[in-house]
Design a protein around this motif. Structure first.
Motif, PDB file in Angstrom:
ATOM      1  N   ASN A 104      -5.462 -15.105  17.328  1.00 15.63           N
ATOM      2  CA  ASN A 104      -6.714 -14.361  17.342  1.00 15.63           C
ATOM      3  C   ASN A 104      -7.837 -15.355  17.622  1.00 15.63           C
ATOM      4  OD1 ASN A 104      -9.238 -13.209  16.427  1.00 15.63           O
ATOM      5  ND2 ASN A 104      -8.038 -11.588  15.477  1.00 15.63           N
ATOM      6  N   LEU A 105      -8.514 -15.214  18.766  1.00 13.05           N
ATOM      7  CA  LEU A 105      -9.539 -16.177  19.165  1.00 13.05           C
ATOM      8  C   LEU A 105     -10.844 -15.983  18.416  1.00 13.05           C
ATOM      9  CD1 LEU A 105      -9.088 -16.389  23.040  1.00 13.05           C
ATOM     10  CD2 LEU A 105      -7.662 -17.313  21.209  1.00 13.05           C
ATOM     11  N   ASN A 106     -11.074 -14.815  17.868  1.00  8.58           N
ATOM     12  CA  ASN A 106     -12.276 -14.431  17.118  1.00  8.58           C
ATOM     13  C   ASN A 106     -13.481 -14.269  18.028  1.00  8.58           C
ATOM     14  OD1 ASN A 106     -14.750 -14.664  15.297  1.00  8.58           O
ATOM     15  ND2 ASN A 106     -13.103 -14.544  13.812  1.00  8.58           N
ATOM     16  N   GLU A 107     -14.085 -13.079  17.969  1.00 10.03           N
ATOM     17  CA  GLU A 107     -15.233 -12.796  18.835  1.00 10.03           C
ATOM     18  C   GLU A 107     -16.427 -13.695  18.539  1.00 10.03           C
ATOM     19  OE1 GLU A 107     -14.367  -9.822  16.800  1.00 10.03           O
ATOM     20  OE2 GLU A 107     -13.551  -8.416  18.282  1.00 10.03           O
ATOM     21  N   GLY A 108     -16.536 -14.160  17.284  1.00  3.51           N
ATOM     22  CA  GLY A 108     -17.699 -14.937  16.875  1.00  3.51           C
ATOM     23  C   GLY A 108     -18.568 -14.196  15.893  1.00  3.51           C
ATOM     24  N   SER A 109     -18.322 -12.905  15.713  1.00  2.00           N
ATOM     25  CA  SER A 109     -19.042 -12.098  14.723  1.00  2.00           C
ATOM     26  C   SER A 109     -18.138 -10.964  14.273  1.00  2.00           C
ATOM     27  CB  SER A 109     -20.329 -11.516  15.316  1.00  2.00           C
ATOM     28  OG  SER A 109     -20.958 -10.644  14.391  1.00  2.00           O
ATOM     29  N   ASP A 110     -18.367 -10.502  13.062  1.00  2.00           N
ATOM     30  CA  ASP A 110     -17.637  -9.336  12.557  1.00  2.00           C
ATOM     31  C   ASP A 110     -18.497  -8.090  12.549  1.00  2.00           C
ATOM     32  OD1 ASP A 110     -15.314 -10.770  12.169  1.00  2.00           O
ATOM     33  OD2 ASP A 110     -15.926 -11.431  10.186  1.00  2.00           O
ATOM     34  N   PHE A 111     -19.703  -8.170  13.123  1.00  2.00           N
ATOM     35  CA  PHE A 111     -20.569  -7.014  13.336  1.00  2.00           C
ATOM     36  C   PHE A 111     -20.964  -6.318  12.041  1.00  2.00           C
ATOM     37  CE2 PHE A 111     -17.448  -7.409  16.804  1.00  2.00           C
ATOM     38  CZ  PHE A 111     -18.291  -7.789  17.832  1.00  2.00           C
ATOM     39  N   VAL A 112     -20.921  -7.048  10.944  1.00  2.00           N
ATOM     40  CA  VAL A 112     -21.216  -6.438   9.646  1.00  2.00           C
ATOM     41  C   VAL A 112     -22.626  -5.867   9.616  1.00  2.00           C
ATOM     42  CG1 VAL A 112     -21.502  -6.903   7.183  1.00  2.00           C
ATOM     43  CG2 VAL A 112     -19.558  -7.880   8.417  1.00  2.00           C
ATOM     44  N   GLU A 113     -23.581  -6.637  10.130  1.00  2.00           N
ATOM     45  CA  GLU A 113     -24.988  -6.224  10.032  1.00  2.00           C
ATOM     46  C   GLU A 113     -25.282  -4.990  10.883  1.00  2.00           C
ATOM     47  OE1 GLU A 113     -24.517 -10.267   8.608  1.00  2.00           O
ATOM     48  OE2 GLU A 113     -23.932  -9.318  10.508  1.00  2.00           O
ATOM     49  N   VAL A 114     -24.671  -4.893  12.068  1.00  2.00           N
ATOM     50  CA  VAL A 114     -24.968  -3.728  12.910  1.00  2.00           C
ATOM     51  C   VAL A 114     -24.234  -2.484  12.410  1.00  2.00           C
ATOM     52  CG1 VAL A 114     -25.529  -5.070  14.960  1.00  2.00           C
ATOM     53  CG2 VAL A 114     -23.169  -4.383  14.563  1.00  2.00           C
ATOM     54  N   LEU A 115     -23.018  -2.663  11.927  1.00  2.00           N
ATOM     55  CA  LEU A 115     -22.236  -1.501  11.508  1.00  2.00           C
ATOM     56  C   LEU A 115     -22.630  -0.998  10.121  1.00  2.00           C
ATOM     57  CD1 LEU A 115     -18.698  -2.491  12.839  1.00  2.00           C
ATOM     58  CD2 LEU A 115     -20.402  -0.982  13.888  1.00  2.00           C
ATOM     59  N   SER A 116     -23.355  -1.825   9.352  1.00  2.00           N
ATOM     60  CA  SER A 116     -23.795  -1.388   8.024  1.00  2.00           C
ATOM     61  C   SER A 116     -25.281  -1.034   7.989  1.00  2.00           C
ATOM     62  CB  SER A 116     -23.507  -2.476   6.984  1.00  2.00           C
ATOM     63  OG  SER A 116     -24.232  -3.657   7.296  1.00  2.00           O
TER      64      SER A 116
END
Length: 348
Positions: free
Chosen positions: A52-64
């Protein structure tokens, strides 16, 4: 998708799968004198890696985000996280790990392209696949892209309301391009029917998290098998049964679809987001795959070694923060795991 964004999962490499093709095994037994019956070194073995290369963010702030201003700030935070994760440097490091391990096949997840600017003509900021392939070539490695599986695409405006941040996620399969006896055919890809839909603050519409799979029929050393790359939906404890239902449904579609409609042995390289170590309810998906007849190759070879692969937090130089094993090389049919190892476990 996960709680920390800045560093890739540890890859899990199944070092040598031995393919036990019934017809060829019989031919060897009956056609070759007993004294010569052992195969040549490397014959009938294949080395595969999942990473898993990892996108660089888990998008927590936008999705919450609970309102539109918070969403705008979340987009900016996401971009800042990706920049801080330094994708070009990470791709060099991952290319180096591939060069060390020398897998025949690689299944990769969260291989992302990040774009910023006018949404009609954004500028590419990071193209992880392009960067990785360039780095592999620069390190003298010969790999080709077999299939790119489009996953979700997310887009949102920055606080200036003019420029957007756009990410296209994908799964990718690589194969060595310097082995005369390795060939791939019947390359396919698909999207799961059961997908996670998440609400966003008004006036934005809900976002659907696309997930899928890619497969190829591989011939190596005269043995045939199917290799599959995939990334299942993340189990979110706060959302409870719904996300677990999505994850398990995708596993079932995989098992009955590309992994179930062939008579060849099957090897799956994937981030299943299902913890084999039982730290949360996602172990149900692991149990489901076992019930479908798949072998958790790590557990089969090293039942007393937990080998957690996620999460890596803050690149701690003293202690690994990983506590869940969610990355797998599954096997089904006439295929036996010989050796496995974690890729890149050193803290540095």
């Amino acid at each position: 998708e996960k709680t920390e964004a800045l560093h890739p999962n540890l890859g899990v490499m199944n070092r040598l799968f031995k393919l036990l093709s019934g017809l060829l095994a019989l031919a060897t037994v009956f056609a070759v004198p007993a004294a010569l019956a052992q195969p040549e070194p490397g014959n009938g073995t294949v080395k595969v890696m999942t990473y898993n290369l990892n996108e660089g963010s888990d998008f927590v702030e936008v999705l919450s985000a609970q309102d539109f201003p918070a969403f705008l700030q979340g987009v900016q935070t996401t971009l800042d996280q990706v920049d801080a994760s330094n994708p070009p440097l990470r791709m060099k490091a991952i290319a180096h790990q591939i060069a060390i391990a020398q897998p025949d096949l690689v299944g990769m997840q969260e291989v992302s392209t990040w774009m910023v600017g006018n949404p009609a003509a954004p500028t590419v900021r990071y193209n992880m696949l392009q960067e990785l392939m360039t780095d592999l070539a620069a390190q003298g490695q010969h790999y080709k892209v077999v299939v790119v599986v489009p996953e979700f695409q997310l887009a949102g405006p920055l606080p200036d309301l003019t420029n957007y941040v756009i990410v296209q996620d994908s799964d990718v399969m690589l194969a060595r391009d310097d082995k005369d006896d390795l060939s791939v055919s019947n390359v396919q890809l698909g999207t799961y029917n059961t997908l996670l839909q998440l609400p966003l603050p008004s006036p934005l519409p809900p976002v659907t998290i696309q997930r899928g799979w890619g497969s190829a029929d591989v011939s190596l050393h005269g043995r045939n098998f199917r290799f599959i790359v995939t990334h299942l939906e993340n189990y979110i404890a706060q959302a409870g049964a719904y996300t677990l239902y999505v994850q398990q449904s995708q596993a079932q579609e995989l098992a009955s679809g590309p992994a179930g409609i062939t008579s060849m042995p099957v090897v799956i390289a994937g981030d299943f987001n299902a913890d084999a170590l039982g730290n949360d309810a996602s172990i149900a998906t692991h149990t489901e795959m076992v019930d479908f007849g798949f072998t958790d190759t790590w557990a089969a070879r090293y039942p007393n070694d937990p080998a957690p692969t996620w999460p890596l937090l803050n690149s701690s130089p003293t202690k690994s923060s990983a506590f869940q094993r969610i990355d797998y090389n599954w096997a089904k049919g006439s295929v036996r795991p010989l050796n496995l190892s974690l890729v890149g476990p050193a803290p540095h």
